[in-house]
Design a protein around this motif. Structure first.
Motif, mmCIF file in Angstrom:
data_model
loop_
_atom_site.group_PDB
_atom_site.id
_atom_site.type_symbol
_atom_site.label_atom_id
_atom_site.label_comp_id
_atom_site.label_asym_id
_atom_site.label_seq_id
_atom_site.Cartn_x
_atom_site.Cartn_y
_atom_site.Cartn_z
ATOM 1 N N VAL A 1 -8.787 -12.640 6.725
ATOM 2 C CA VAL A 1 -7.574 -11.938 6.628
ATOM 3 C C VAL A 1 -6.340 -13.405 6.750
ATOM 4 N N MET B 1 0.809 -1.268 -0.065
ATOM 5 C CA MET B 1 -0.326 -0.107 -0.019
ATOM 6 C C MET B 1 0.870 1.183 -0.031
ATOM 7 N N ARG C 1 -12.853 -9.165 8.950
ATOM 8 C CA ARG C 1 -12.350 -9.601 7.632
ATOM 9 C C ARG C 1 -11.731 -10.928 7.710
ATOM 10 N N ALA D 1 -3.860 -6.722 3.361
ATOM 11 C CA ALA D 1 -3.843 -5.236 2.924
ATOM 12 C C ALA D 1 -5.138 -4.662 2.546
ATOM 13 N N ALA D 2 -5.924 -5.641 2.223
ATOM 14 C CA ALA D 2 -7.320 -5.089 1.612
ATOM 15 C C ALA D 2 -7.892 -4.560 3.162
ATOM 16 N N ALA D 3 -7.756 -5.103 4.235
ATOM 17 C CA ALA D 3 -8.499 -4.834 5.465
ATOM 18 C C ALA D 3 -7.841 -3.508 5.927
ATOM 19 N N TYR D 4 -6.643 -3.623 5.840
ATOM 20 C CA TYR D 4 -6.016 -2.163 6.174
ATOM 21 C C TYR D 4 -6.507 -0.988 5.203
ATOM 22 N N ARG D 5 -6.852 -1.194 4.043
ATOM 23 C CA ARG D 5 -7.340 -0.439 3.228
ATOM 24 C C ARG D 5 -8.442 0.140 3.482
ATOM 25 N N ASP D 6 -9.363 -1.027 3.834
ATOM 26 C CA ASP D 6 -10.930 -0.467 4.385
ATOM 27 C C ASP D 6 -10.768 0.456 5.671
ATOM 28 N N VAL E 1 -18.709 -4.538 3.826
ATOM 29 C CA VAL E 1 -17.837 -4.092 2.613
ATOM 30 C C VAL E 1 -18.545 -3.125 1.900
ATOM 31 N N LEU F 1 -2.106 -10.159 0.828
ATOM 32 C CA LEU F 1 -3.127 -9.426 0.163
ATOM 33 C C LEU F 1 -4.377 -9.209 0.774
ATOM 34 N N ARG F 2 -4.868 -10.139 1.623
ATOM 35 C CA ARG F 2 -6.134 -10.041 2.338
ATOM 36 C C ARG F 2 -5.862 -8.991 3.401
#
Length: 332
Positions: A298, A30, A296, A313-318, A327, A310-311
């Motif tokens: 993760v 990220m 999430r 990172a997606a949680a951190y992005r949220d 979501v 990847l999972r």
């Protein structure tokens, strides 16, 4: 440098060992504006031997953070593998990690811990910076309550366990931890990074020996309380079956965090649904810290208790984008 990645948030990740490596492996997807602030209390294995012999900070957790941030290229992967390589012999080099020895050599050459870590980061083309949480080696001391076999049901005694490697496998329930020295000097660059951060991430990892010690370094704790950065806690994926958090629920992890830093405001807590037995108490514990809970998936797809970069990172992005409900639903 990738412009989108360079434009990412300034994130400081606190922890040590495999837990911090998992965080960094996700965050590096990220942003390049990353700083790892690493525990320096390890007294076992290769790190402990070098610490004892040379009087230096234990290099092992610092090495792991550096390799987690190493460049995703042939150069970065090769040097990462070299640093992680361990010798196996019947002599004094047995089980020493090459990276620990290389970090020690750089420290002796430069005479500066932070400059040495920065040079190692250049060698690895690291996507971020690695710093120790304190300027001196630390020792962890824990009060551990254990049942007395001959004392009848529910009768317990408290004993003091000293040293990170001993606390990590202590049998019984840890009631409190302390650092020795009790008022260690923080790494100034780590304090500055926290003051300048957009986000602070604590966990996952060994709760008493990797996560909570950061809250016990006075200058570091003061920075964590005063920073304008928002704060996120990442919870573990499974309960330990032995050792420092044996039998502790995720709710209890948050309660212990609140116990050791009662005035610390947390903005978000990330948990994997499969690790949560009862969500309501966890929500209540997060709320007590001022946080919202983000559930999430993760962990890796094979079901083992490892975070998927990847999972995660997606949680951190949220979290960073305030999508803390279902979501696609903005929290505020």
């Amino acid at each position: 440098m990738n412009r989108a990645r360079a434009a990412g948030p300034a994130v400081v990740a606190l922890g040590g060992g495999h837990g911090l490596s998992a965080t960094l492996s996700a965050l590096r997807l990220m942003s390049d504006r990353l700083t790892a602030v690493v525990t320096v209390a390890d007294d076992g294995g290769s790190s402990g031997r070098l610490r004892s012999e040379f009087g230096v900070l234990p290099p092992g957790d610092l090495r792991m953070a550096l390799t987690a941030l190493s460049d995703d290229s042939d150069w970065g992967r090769t040097w990462s593998d070299v640093l992680q390589h361990r010798f196996h012999s019947s002599g004094t080099l047995d089980k020493h990690a090459v990276g620990n020895l290389l970090i020690l050599a750089v420290w002796e050459q430069l005479g500066d811990t932070v400059a040495g870590l920065d040079l190692m980061g250049q060698l690895l083309r690291a996507r971020g910076r690695v710093l120790p949480m304190a300027a001196v080696p630390l020792a962890i001391e824990a009060d551990v309550a254990e049942l007395v076999p001959s004392g009848g049901p529910g009768v317990a005694r408290t004993r003091v366990v000293r040293g990170q490697s001993a606390v990590a496998v202590a049998q019984g329930r840890i009631e409190q931890i302390r650092l020795t020295p009790a008022d260690p000097p923080a790494c100034p660059e780590a304090v500055a990074a926290i003051d300048a951060a957009d986000w602070i991430v604590l966990g996952p990892g060994s709760w008493y020996t990797s996560v909570l010690p950061h809250l016990l370094v006075p200058e570091l704790a003061a920075a964590l309380h005063r920073t304008s950065a928002r704060r996120c806690v990442t919870l573990n994926l499974s309960a330990e079956t032995h050792g420092e958090t044996d039998g502790m629920s995720l709710t209890e992890h948050l309660q212990v965090l609140h116990q050791h830093a009662p005035g610390l405001h947390i903005d978000a807590v990330i948990a994997d649904p499969r690790a949560v037995d009862d969500v309501e108490p966890l929500i209540e514990a997060a709320t007590e810290l001022g946080a919202r809970l983000l559930l999430r998936q993760v962990r890796t797809g094979d079901g083992t208790p490892h975070h998927d970069p990847l999972r995660l990172a997606a949680a951190y992005r949220d979290v960073f984008d305030d999508f803390l409900g279902d979501v696609g639903t903005r929290a505020r």
